[in-house]
Write a protein that holds these residues in place. Structure first.
Motif, mmCIF file in Angstrom:
data_model
loop_
_atom_site.group_PDB
_atom_site.id
_atom_site.type_symbol
_atom_site.label_atom_id
_atom_site.label_comp_id
_atom_site.label_asym_id
_atom_site.label_seq_id
_atom_site.Cartn_x
_atom_site.Cartn_y
_atom_site.Cartn_z
ATOM 1 N N ILE A 59 0.848 -1.202 0.000
ATOM 2 C CA ILE A 59 0.000 0.000 0.000
ATOM 3 C C ILE A 59 0.879 1.247 0.000
ATOM 4 C CG2 ILE A 59 -1.625 1.355 1.369
ATOM 5 C CD1 ILE A 59 -2.947 -1.235 2.233
ATOM 6 N N GLY A 60 1.840 1.281 0.921
ATOM 7 C CA GLY A 60 2.727 2.436 1.004
ATOM 8 C C GLY A 60 3.580 2.628 -0.232
ATOM 9 N N SER A 61 3.879 1.532 -0.928
ATOM 10 C CA SER A 61 4.740 1.595 -2.105
ATOM 11 C C SER A 61 3.997 1.989 -3.368
ATOM 12 C CB SER A 61 5.405 0.232 -2.334
ATOM 13 O OG SER A 61 6.182 -0.156 -1.217
ATOM 14 N N ASN A 62 2.686 1.764 -3.401
ATOM 15 C CA ASN A 62 1.945 1.926 -4.647
ATOM 16 C C ASN A 62 0.773 2.898 -4.598
ATOM 17 O OD1 ASN A 62 3.102 -0.313 -6.544
ATOM 18 N ND2 ASN A 62 2.825 -1.328 -4.573
ATOM 19 N N PHE A 63 0.247 3.183 -3.406
ATOM 20 C CA PHE A 63 -0.937 4.022 -3.304
ATOM 21 C C PHE A 63 -0.543 5.473 -3.016
ATOM 22 C CE2 PHE A 63 -4.136 0.517 -1.873
ATOM 23 C CZ PHE A 63 -3.692 -0.284 -2.921
ATOM 24 N N HIS A 64 -1.429 6.387 -3.360
ATOM 25 C CA HIS A 64 -1.174 7.805 -3.120
ATOM 26 C C HIS A 64 -2.051 8.322 -1.979
ATOM 27 C CE1 HIS A 64 -0.235 12.007 -3.773
ATOM 28 N NE2 HIS A 64 -1.531 12.286 -3.846
ATOM 29 N N SER A 65 -1.417 8.922 -0.978
ATOM 30 C CA SER A 65 -2.104 9.553 0.154
ATOM 31 C C SER A 65 -1.078 10.338 0.949
ATOM 32 C CB SER A 65 -2.754 8.493 1.057
ATOM 33 O OG SER A 65 -3.175 9.061 2.288
ATOM 34 N N SER A 66 -1.462 11.488 1.478
ATOM 35 C CA SER A 66 -0.529 12.248 2.317
ATOM 36 C C SER A 66 -0.165 11.467 3.580
ATOM 37 C CB SER A 66 -1.134 13.603 2.698
ATOM 38 O OG SER A 66 -2.321 13.450 3.458
ATOM 39 N N LEU A 67 -1.004 10.522 3.961
ATOM 40 C CA LEU A 67 -0.734 9.696 5.138
ATOM 41 C C LEU A 67 0.475 8.793 4.926
ATOM 42 C CD1 LEU A 67 -2.115 9.377 7.899
ATOM 43 C CD2 LEU A 67 -3.339 7.414 6.981
ATOM 44 N N LEU A 68 0.874 8.626 3.669
ATOM 45 C CA LEU A 68 1.980 7.738 3.317
ATOM 46 C C LEU A 68 3.227 8.508 2.903
ATOM 47 C CD1 LEU A 68 -0.128 5.383 0.996
ATOM 48 C CD2 LEU A 68 0.386 4.995 3.422
ATOM 49 N N GLU A 69 3.188 9.838 2.983
ATOM 50 C CA GLU A 69 4.233 10.662 2.369
ATOM 51 C C GLU A 69 5.026 11.504 3.361
ATOM 52 O OE1 GLU A 69 1.913 12.775 -0.481
ATOM 53 O OE2 GLU A 69 1.502 10.981 -1.689
ATOM 54 N N GLY A 70 5.033 11.100 4.626
ATOM 55 C CA GLY A 70 5.811 11.827 5.619
ATOM 56 C C GLY A 70 5.010 12.864 6.368
ATOM 57 N N PRO A 71 5.502 13.278 7.545
ATOM 58 C CA PRO A 71 4.743 14.201 8.406
ATOM 59 C C PRO A 71 4.459 15.557 7.786
ATOM 60 C CG PRO A 71 6.995 13.877 9.226
ATOM 61 C CD PRO A 71 6.769 12.849 8.176
ATOM 62 N N ASP A 72 5.355 16.047 6.955
ATOM 63 C CA ASP A 72 5.156 17.381 6.387
ATOM 64 C C ASP A 72 4.021 17.419 5.370
ATOM 65 O OD1 ASP A 72 7.214 18.322 7.932
ATOM 66 O OD2 ASP A 72 8.734 18.163 6.339
ATOM 67 N N ALA A 73 3.597 16.245 4.880
ATOM 68 C CA ALA A 73 2.504 16.196 3.901
ATOM 69 C C ALA A 73 1.129 16.265 4.557
ATOM 70 C CB ALA A 73 2.608 14.918 3.069
ATOM 71 N N ILE A 74 1.071 16.079 5.867
ATOM 72 C CA ILE A 74 -0.209 16.056 6.580
ATOM 73 C C ILE A 74 -0.737 17.476 6.771
ATOM 74 C CG2 ILE A 74 -1.361 15.450 8.741
ATOM 75 C CD1 ILE A 74 -0.602 13.049 6.995
ATOM 76 N N PRO A 75 -1.957 17.740 6.352
ATOM 77 C CA PRO A 75 -2.519 19.080 6.536
ATOM 78 C C PRO A 75 -2.816 19.371 8.002
ATOM 79 C CG PRO A 75 -4.205 17.579 5.706
ATOM 80 C CD PRO A 75 -2.900 16.825 5.676
ATOM 81 N N GLU A 76 -2.703 20.645 8.349
ATOM 82 C CA GLU A 76 -3.046 21.083 9.693
ATOM 83 C C GLU A 76 -4.381 21.807 9.646
ATOM 84 O OE1 GLU A 76 0.276 23.393 11.046
ATOM 85 O OE2 GLU A 76 1.632 21.659 11.079
ATOM 86 N N GLY A 77 -5.092 21.781 10.777
ATOM 87 C CA GLY A 77 -6.396 22.444 10.817
ATOM 88 C C GLY A 77 -7.496 21.479 11.177
ATOM 89 N N ASP A 78 -8.735 21.889 10.932
ATOM 90 C CA ASP A 78 -9.896 21.123 11.383
ATOM 91 C C ASP A 78 -10.044 19.785 10.669
ATOM 92 O OD1 ASP A 78 -10.534 23.136 13.119
ATOM 93 O OD2 ASP A 78 -12.024 24.070 11.807
ATOM 94 N N TYR A 79 -10.739 18.879 11.341
ATOM 95 C CA TYR A 79 -11.020 17.560 10.784
ATOM 96 C C TYR A 79 -12.263 17.661 9.923
ATOM 97 C CZ TYR A 79 -11.172 12.426 10.791
ATOM 98 O OH TYR A 79 -11.148 11.088 10.428
#
Length: 224
Positions: A59-79
């Motif tokens: 999944i981590g090797s083939n799928f696209h998501s900010s959850l798989l791309e390191g801490p700096d890719a995670i958005p900040e702010g409301d859920y």
């Protein structure tokens, strides 16, 4: 039971401990996988429940998501949808439930539990009640023993789940939520904010160590 090590699944593990034969944790390359796994191991050891760990690193090797791309890719702010959509891992729960169903049938078990909840419905398609019911039917049709999915938290908010944990005497500082995956919760990403709000709604003192401590958003968004 599918066990991440976050608030919701750890609550379910404790609430239904007498009915759970085995828990399964999936490592798939997310930023917070290893932090959650530590918590899953701790609670299974405490309750005497076997924990099976399955590697889904494809999944981590083939799928696209900010959850798989390191801490700096995670958005900040409301859920909320616009802010957190990038964290969706395509069909993650479907893949995990399929693997868990195979494990269940191999063990002679007929139920797979998952701790999806109402707060995730708008954002994550594979957390919705309609998906769980459809997946349960597919799994039942595809197994000799008619394995089914049990998702008792589907219509509960995260605050309501935390209230159940409070009644169980659960220490939520031994769970992990932050999508950035650092040693301490960041305090500013959507999942940290959601965690803070849920604990506040349940009247639980939040002893989580946050790198930053933003004021709670008093607006409660309804997703169902």
């Amino acid at each position: 039971m599918v066990l991440s090590g976050g608030m919701d699944s750890v609550t379910m593990l404790h609430e239904y401990a007498s009915q759970i034969e085995v828990a399964v944790n999936f490592t798939y390359g997310s930023n917070h996988n290893l932090r959650e796994l530590e918590c899953a191991r701790r609670h299974c050891a405490e309750l005497g429940i076997e924990l099976v760990e399955i590697d889904l690193s494809f999944i981590g090797s083939n799928f696209h998501s900010s959850l798989l791309e390191g801490p700096d890719a995670i958005p900040e702010g409301d859920y909320d949808f616009d802010n957190m959509k990038s964290t969706v891992v395509p069909f993650r729960n479907g893949i995990m439930l399929a693997a868990a169903a195979g494990l269940a049938e191999s063990r002679g078990l007929t139920v797979v539990m998952i701790a999806n909840h109402a707060g995730d419905h708008a954002l994550y398609p594979d957390c919705r009640d309609s998906f769980v019911r459809a997946m349960s039917k597919a799994i039942s049709e595809g197994t000799y023993d008619g394995v089914a999915i049990s998702a008792p938290y589907t219509l509960l908010s995260k605050g309501q789940i935390a209230l159940r944990g409070k009644r169980l005497g659960l220490d939520y500082s031994t769970t992990y939520s932050c999508y950035k995956g650092r040693e301490n919760h960041c305090g500013v990403c959507g999942t940290c904010r959601e965690r803070r709000q849920a604990l506040a709604e349940a009247g639980i003192e939040d002893t989580t160590v946050y790198e930053e401590s933003p004021a709670l958003n008093n607006r409660t968004t309804q997703y169902y």
